[in-house]
Structure formats: C-alpha cells, structure tokens
Design a protein around this motif. Structure first.
Motif, mmCIF file in Angstrom:
data_model
loop_
_atom_site.group_PDB
_atom_site.id
_atom_site.type_symbol
_atom_site.label_atom_id
_atom_site.label_comp_id
_atom_site.label_asym_id
_atom_site.label_seq_id
_atom_site.Cartn_x
_atom_site.Cartn_y
_atom_site.Cartn_z
ATOM 1 N N THR A 13 46.901 23.263 67.560
ATOM 2 C CA THR A 13 46.580 23.692 66.018
ATOM 3 C C THR A 13 46.399 25.093 65.724
ATOM 4 O OG1 THR A 13 44.184 23.090 66.848
ATOM 5 C CG2 THR A 13 45.644 21.249 65.915
ATOM 6 N N ASN A 14 45.962 25.663 67.255
ATOM 7 C CA ASN A 14 45.721 27.045 67.026
ATOM 8 C C ASN A 14 46.718 28.083 66.536
ATOM 9 O OD1 ASN A 14 44.121 29.598 67.385
ATOM 10 N ND2 ASN A 14 44.674 29.782 69.321
ATOM 11 N N LYS A 15 46.489 28.925 65.551
ATOM 12 C CA LYS A 15 47.400 30.031 64.960
ATOM 13 C C LYS A 15 46.808 31.352 65.427
ATOM 14 C CE LYS A 15 48.840 27.196 61.039
ATOM 15 N NZ LYS A 15 48.818 27.328 59.488
ATOM 16 N N GLY A 16 45.475 31.488 65.674
ATOM 17 C CA GLY A 16 44.983 32.855 65.938
ATOM 18 C C GLY A 16 44.885 33.565 64.658
ATOM 19 N N THR A 17 45.493 34.971 64.791
ATOM 20 C CA THR A 17 45.514 35.768 63.545
ATOM 21 C C THR A 17 46.309 35.203 62.427
ATOM 22 O OG1 THR A 17 47.136 37.196 64.459
ATOM 23 C CG2 THR A 17 44.791 37.766 64.837
ATOM 24 N N GLY A 18 47.147 34.058 62.875
ATOM 25 C CA GLY A 18 48.092 33.363 61.713
ATOM 26 C C GLY A 18 47.243 32.689 60.788
ATOM 27 N N PHE A 19 46.214 32.178 60.973
ATOM 28 C CA PHE A 19 45.556 31.725 59.705
ATOM 29 C C PHE A 19 45.224 32.301 58.660
ATOM 30 C CE2 PHE A 19 43.834 29.007 63.790
ATOM 31 C CZ PHE A 19 44.148 27.963 62.938
ATOM 32 N N ASP A 20 45.676 31.951 57.586
ATOM 33 C CA ASP A 20 45.551 32.705 56.135
ATOM 34 C C ASP A 20 44.135 32.769 55.699
ATOM 35 O OD1 ASP A 20 45.466 30.216 54.775
ATOM 36 O OD2 ASP A 20 47.519 30.482 54.331
ATOM 37 N N CYS A 21 43.866 33.331 54.530
ATOM 38 C CA CYS A 21 42.438 33.420 54.022
ATOM 39 C C CYS A 21 42.005 31.988 53.583
ATOM 40 C CB CYS A 21 42.420 34.422 52.789
ATOM 41 S SG CYS A 21 42.896 36.091 53.483
ATOM 42 N N GLU A 22 42.894 31.315 52.959
ATOM 43 C CA GLU A 22 42.644 30.061 52.386
ATOM 44 C C GLU A 22 42.242 29.232 53.686
ATOM 45 O OE1 GLU A 22 41.792 28.750 49.519
ATOM 46 O OE2 GLU A 22 42.096 30.802 48.918
ATOM 47 N N GLU A 23 43.019 29.278 54.809
ATOM 48 C CA GLU A 23 42.928 28.030 55.948
ATOM 49 C C GLU A 23 41.305 28.686 56.724
ATOM 50 O OE1 GLU A 23 47.281 27.316 57.513
ATOM 51 O OE2 GLU A 23 46.552 29.326 57.947
ATOM 52 N N ARG A 24 41.279 29.897 56.871
ATOM 53 C CA ARG A 24 39.874 30.428 57.332
ATOM 54 C C ARG A 24 38.901 29.941 56.664
ATOM 55 N NH1 ARG A 24 41.141 36.459 59.812
ATOM 56 N NH2 ARG A 24 43.448 35.995 60.265
ATOM 57 N N LYS A 25 38.757 30.006 55.352
ATOM 58 C CA LYS A 25 37.740 29.287 54.428
ATOM 59 C C LYS A 25 37.610 27.747 54.594
ATOM 60 C CE LYS A 25 35.955 29.414 49.830
ATOM 61 N NZ LYS A 25 36.123 30.014 48.576
ATOM 62 N N ASN A 65 52.030 31.190 80.344
ATOM 63 C CA ASN A 65 51.515 29.810 80.389
ATOM 64 C C ASN A 65 50.032 29.912 79.956
ATOM 65 O OD1 ASN A 65 52.754 27.426 82.252
ATOM 66 N ND2 ASN A 65 53.434 29.318 83.133
ATOM 67 N N CYS A 66 49.445 31.055 79.982
ATOM 68 C CA CYS A 66 48.256 31.152 79.360
ATOM 69 C C CYS A 66 48.353 31.151 77.813
ATOM 70 C CB CYS A 66 47.429 32.535 79.966
ATOM 71 S SG CYS A 66 46.855 32.137 81.434
ATOM 72 N N LEU A 67 49.375 31.695 77.393
ATOM 73 C CA LEU A 67 49.603 31.674 76.020
ATOM 74 C C LEU A 67 49.978 30.454 75.514
ATOM 75 C CD1 LEU A 67 50.402 33.322 73.321
ATOM 76 C CD2 LEU A 67 52.563 33.732 74.243
ATOM 77 N N ARG A 68 50.823 29.769 76.272
ATOM 78 C CA ARG A 68 51.049 28.393 75.931
ATOM 79 C C ARG A 68 49.671 27.624 75.815
ATOM 80 N NH1 ARG A 68 49.797 23.097 77.766
ATOM 81 N NH2 ARG A 68 51.429 21.679 76.824
ATOM 82 N N ASP A 69 48.655 27.677 76.557
ATOM 83 C CA ASP A 69 47.500 27.019 76.552
ATOM 84 C C ASP A 69 46.542 27.237 75.623
ATOM 85 O OD1 ASP A 69 48.314 25.720 78.839
ATOM 86 O OD2 ASP A 69 47.418 26.852 80.219
ATOM 87 N N ARG A 70 46.863 28.296 74.966
ATOM 88 C CA ARG A 70 46.001 28.951 73.707
ATOM 89 C C ARG A 70 46.501 28.934 72.325
ATOM 90 N NH1 ARG A 70 46.601 34.187 75.885
ATOM 91 N NH2 ARG A 70 47.637 35.605 74.466
ATOM 92 N N ASN A 71 47.975 29.066 72.213
ATOM 93 C CA ASN A 71 48.829 28.810 71.023
ATOM 94 C C ASN A 71 50.255 28.450 71.363
ATOM 95 O OD1 ASN A 71 50.240 29.280 68.684
ATOM 96 N ND2 ASN A 71 48.856 31.028 68.016
ATOM 97 N N GLU A 72 50.443 27.024 71.117
ATOM 98 C CA GLU A 72 51.735 26.572 71.681
ATOM 99 C C GLU A 72 52.813 27.056 70.518
ATOM 100 O OE1 GLU A 72 51.990 22.071 72.941
ATOM 101 O OE2 GLU A 72 52.512 22.017 70.760
ATOM 102 N N THR A 73 52.388 27.188 69.542
ATOM 103 C CA THR A 73 53.517 27.418 68.542
ATOM 104 C C THR A 73 54.208 28.755 68.967
ATOM 105 O OG1 THR A 73 52.490 25.939 66.610
ATOM 106 C CG2 THR A 73 54.193 27.719 66.039
ATOM 107 N N LEU A 74 53.075 29.972 69.116
ATOM 108 C CA LEU A 74 53.466 31.213 69.439
ATOM 109 C C LEU A 74 54.378 31.060 70.773
ATOM 110 C CD1 LEU A 74 53.601 34.149 68.879
ATOM 111 C CD2 LEU A 74 50.991 34.404 69.913
ATOM 112 N N PHE A 75 53.925 30.385 71.759
ATOM 113 C CA PHE A 75 54.482 30.188 72.961
ATOM 114 C C PHE A 75 55.989 29.883 72.748
ATOM 115 C CE2 PHE A 75 56.138 27.485 76.167
ATOM 116 C CZ PHE A 75 56.088 28.637 77.512
ATOM 117 N N TYR A 76 56.261 28.926 72.017
ATOM 118 C CA TYR A 76 57.522 28.321 71.957
ATOM 119 C C TYR A 76 58.452 29.266 70.960
ATOM 120 C CZ TYR A 76 56.672 24.453 74.730
ATOM 121 O OH TYR A 76 56.516 23.549 75.884
ATOM 122 N N PHE A 77 58.009 29.915 70.097
ATOM 123 C CA PHE A 77 58.541 30.690 69.332
ATOM 124 C C PHE A 77 59.023 32.246 70.230
ATOM 125 C CE2 PHE A 77 58.958 34.515 66.330
ATOM 126 C CZ PHE A 77 59.768 34.041 65.449
#
Length: 540
Positions: A13-25, A65-77
C-alpha cells in the motif's frame, strides 16, 4: 498500528512521495512525507541512481530487497523497466552470494518456513499467511543451491528471487506468490556452527523422515489453495527426480532445474542446430554433468528426435554423458541411478576417464556443461573439439558465473570465433578479431514465467511434457533465421513480457488440446492472459 503507520509500513500500500494531496489528507499522512508529490517514474529515477551508487552487487541486492519491503509497486516498476541490468542482482549470480550470507544480512522475513519441528502442523500454519489467495509457490529445501551446494535455510533467497522474476517476467500478482523453505537440516558444518544461521541446527534428516515431511507440506498447500502451482527449486539430485516422479501426476507442479532448464536449453539447441546445419541424426552431444539439469536437458532434446521420427534407441546413440568418474557406460562397474542408466553407453569395452578423452574419441558437435565445476572446459578440450567441426556448439551452463565451464571470451578465442556459445550466467559481449560476439544466456527465466502463468490461468491438472516442449519451441521462434546465422540463439531479455505472454498463450492452447485445462475455454486466450497480468502502477 494506526492507519497512517499501517499504510506507510505496508509494502503493497505504501507509495511514499507518490501519495497525492487528497490521499495524504484522506489517510492522515499530512506532515509525514516531504511536501513534493512525485509520480512513479520520478521515484524510479531516484531509485535507479541509488542502485548504481553502491560499490558491490551484494549491496545492490540488499538495496533492492529493502526497497521491495517498503514499496512493492516501486520495486517492481524499477525491476521491470531495468530487467537486463537488475536480473543478475536479484537472481544469479548475485543471489548465490546473498544466500551464502543470508543469516548475516537478514533484515526482514519473506515467505514461509516449514521445519522438522512443524510436523503435523503445516496446514494450520498456512492459515498464518496474510494473503488469502496464492497462485504460485516456489519451494526449496536448500540442499543444492545453484552450484554452491547445501545452504540449508539460507537458500530462501532462491524462492524469493525466482518469484520476483515470475512477477517481472510474466505478470504474476506479487500478493499471490509465496516463497517457501522446507528446513530438513543441513550437512554443511560451517552453517551449523555459524551463530547467525537461522535454520534448525542438525544434519539433514534421513529419507524415512524427509519424504513424509515434503508430502505433508504438499498436502497442506493444495488443501489450502487447490489451484496453486508448486515449483520445486534447487533440490538435491538424490531427491529431486523422485519428488517429481511422485507428484507430477498428482498435483500441479514442476521442477525448474529439470524441466525448466531442459526447456530453455532445448530452445537453444533448436536454434544452434539451425545455425550449424548438421542433420539431427548426425549430432554428437557430449554432456559434462549427469545431475538433474543435465538429464533434464537430454530428455527434452530427445523430444526433437522423436518428432523427427528417429527411434529412441538410435537417438540415444547421439548422447555421451561424463560424470566425475568419466564416461557413463554400462560396463564401468558402478551402480548407476535410473536417470544415468537411460543414457549409459553399452558400446564401450574400455573406460574413458576424462572429458578430453571423450572429446578425442567422440569428436562432438556440441559440448554441454552442467557440472557445476568452473573451468572444466579447458583450452585443450575446446580446441580439440574445434578441430573436427566448423561451428562448435559450446554451452557452459553452470551457475553462478564462477562455476561456468568456460567464459565466453575463452570459447570464442579457442574456436577462432566460430562457436555457438551459451552460458547459464550472463557474460558481456566479446570483441574478437574485429567482430563483436554477444553471448547467449540459457536462462530459465525465458521459460518458467510463461509456463507457470499458462498452467495457472487455465487451471491445468498437471504440467505435461508437451506443455514444456511447447514453451521451448515458442521461445526458439523469437529468433529469426537472419539472427541464427550470426550465432544468436536467444532473444533479448528486454522482450521477456512479450515472450512470456506468448508462451503462456501457447501453453494454454496445448493444455486444452491435451485435455489438461479445467477452466471453461475463454473466447480469447490472449485476453485471459493480459487481463490477469500485473503491471505496477499507483492507479490500480
């Protein structure tokens, strides 16, 4: 855990800095992230820069592998868009070093572990896996990791890496994959004495206990997930053939070391035979190594002879197997496994004890190395072979790179640039006499993602020999005649999604043809495949 922490700490579920303003709210993330909102491409660009900044491949492996453990989408992209660069990191050869240092470098648990202490409890334990649906399991007992031997529980890096390639290569959904280690002990003293070793500390259990342990695991897995595909990975030769024979007609399963390796090298041989223009019946194939991979390759190549109408007895005369004792014959006086007996020569009254003796006697058109012994294709061996054939086929297939029977540079140099070369681990292009040679890589990744995807999507009863051969022929068809004549026998790995998709489609077609598919036939098999495939995106 509160909702914001859960979202940021959960890889899926983690997007990191990819969460937009509406999602952050919406999710209560305001103030928990830097102000800038980035898209996936911008994040991947930064991650690629970080990846390249590390000094060693092991550091790059840990980073990914650390990247995969915190942001799966970014890792596979990142992995999917840089597969040729990163595949040698997430899998062979770097994964071998990572497995050897698994306990020292352990950071985060992935997959499931079933040990001897868990006998009678495996089905209950499977309820602990957080994802309800699993489409594919890669399981190992760590007994024969690449060419490195018995690594015990340290072998978990192999199922983890293999499933990452299933996702990147074929589009399996990562949430529906499960890496597994069956810990039946280890016979490697240094791990039993290593304070950081994470497995059970005892020698491997005897067969009378071992086979029931594996059986319990399989019964539990198919009870929990009836349509799952189980891939056996890196089981030792004394167990792998029996396990495959016992279960291939009972469950949906296959052994990648036997059948996947066989298929990818069959594909390479199809194109190598196209390149050398020597009739199949006149091929003289010398194998160094008679383990699961070597026998699996030979069994697959035998299908070409059967297809050409060449009787099995005649076809077997084109094969010579060399193991640690020399040429395998029916007369050398030792006890042979059933797999070796199938290829033992009965036409030798004298014993050839080394590879060079066999090469001098046979004058092979191809030497195929699956021995795990680095450097065993010596200059003497390769030059002797090259004396007798215009285009020698040299397949140095043992992994990791240090175990390759020879390097690409050696093969091209010792054959004056005439050979058709393939290896198991990647080699860089070779400059020789003004020509650039791009070595082929007989990488199982060409086969197993598409084979697995096709088997899962049509809910096949079993993985049949014909489905595996179909995968091999599909791969071979991706290399044009104009490329084959230049010595190219495998397509670029940058086409892996396209290749895997086509293999999956053709495997499904074959499954329906054989009556193996249990899913009602869809209007479009291609649409079925593409609708399933996972593509990493924040818009899913």
């Amino acid at each position: 855990m509160d909702k914001p922490s859960f979202i940021l700490r959960t890889p899926a579920t983690n997007k990191g800095t990819g969460f937009d303003c509406e999602e952050r709210k919406k999710y209560g993330l305001r103030g928990l992230l830097p102000p800038k909102v980035e898209n996936l491409e911008e994040q991947a660009e930064r991650a690629l820069t970080q990846f390249k900044s590390f000094a060693s491949n092991l550091e790059r492996y840990i980073f990914l592998n650390c990247l995969r453990d915190r942001n799966e989408t970014l890792f596979y992209f990142l992995l999917g868009n840089n597969l040729e660069l990163m595949m040698p990191i997430v899998y062979t050869p770097t994964v071998g070093e990572a497995c050897q240092k698994f306990g020292n470098e352990f950071r985060f648990a992935q997959g499931m572990y079933f040990a001897t202490q868990d006998k009678g409890q495996m089905r209950e334990m499977m309820n602990n896996w957080p994802n309800q649906d699993v489409d594919i399991i890669v399981v190992s007992d760590g007994s024969r990791i690449l060419g490195l031997g018995d690594l015990g529980t340290n072998g978990m890096g192999i199922p983890v890496g293999k499933l990452q390639l299933y996702v990147a290569g074929a589009g399996f959904n990562p949430s529906r994959t499960l890496p597994v280690i069956i810990d039946s002990g280890t016979n490697t003293k240094k791990y039993l004495e290593d304070k950081f070793y994470l497995g059970e500390r005892h020698p491997r259990i005897p067969d009378a206990e071992y086979y029931p342990l594996v059986d319990e695991f399989l019964q539990a897995a198919f009870d929990k997930w009836p349509n799952v595909l189980v891939q056996f990975e890196d089981f030792s030769n004394d167990h792998c053939f029996k396990l495959l024979d016992d279960y291939r007609h009972k469950y949906l399963c296959f052994n990648d070391d036997i059948q996947g390796t066989g298929a990818v090298i069959l594909s390479g041989c199809i194109n190598a035979f196209r390149a050398v223009q020597i009739p199949l019946k006149d091929q003289r194939l010398v194998f160094l190594g008679a383990g699961s991979a070597g026998i699996g390759v030979a069994d697959c190549i035998m299908s070409l002879f059967a297809e050409a109408g060449i009787p099995e007895e005649e076809a077997r005369k084109c094969f010579w197997f060399v193991d640690s004792k020399g040429l395998i014959t029916t007369t050398r006086g030792d006890t042979l496994t059933p797999q070796k007996k199938a290829y033992a020569r009965s036409d030798y009254n004298h014993q050839l004890k080394s590879l060079i003796e066999v090469v001098r006697d046979v004058k092979p058109t191809a030497i195929i190395g699956l021995s795990g012994i680095g450097g065993s294709f010596s200059e003497e061996v390769v030059r002797e072979m090259a004396k007798h054939v215009q285009k020698p086929i040299v397949f140095a297939l043992s992994n990791p790179t240090t175990n390759a029977e020879c390097t690409a540079e050696q093969a091209y140099s010792w054959t004056d640039g005439r050979c058709i070369f393939a290896s198991g681990s990647p080699f860089a292009p070779v400059e020789y006499n003004g020509h650039t040679f791009v070595p082929g890589q007989g990488n199982n990744m060409y086969i197993f993602p598409g084979l697995g995807l096709g088997s899962v999507l049509c809910k096949a009863k079993h993985v049949t020999d014909e489905m595996i051969i179909t995968a091999a022929k599909t791969l071979a068809s991706f290399v044009e005649d104009s490329e084959v004549v230049t010595g190219k026998i495998y397509p670029g790995l940058n086409r892996i999604r396209e290749i895997s998709t086509k293999i999956a489609i053709n495997v499904i077609e074959k499954a329906y043809e054989e009556g193996m598919a249990t899913l009602p036939r869809p209007e479009s098999i291609e649409a079925l495949v593409k609708a399933y495939q996972y593509n990493p995106s924040y818009n899913n």
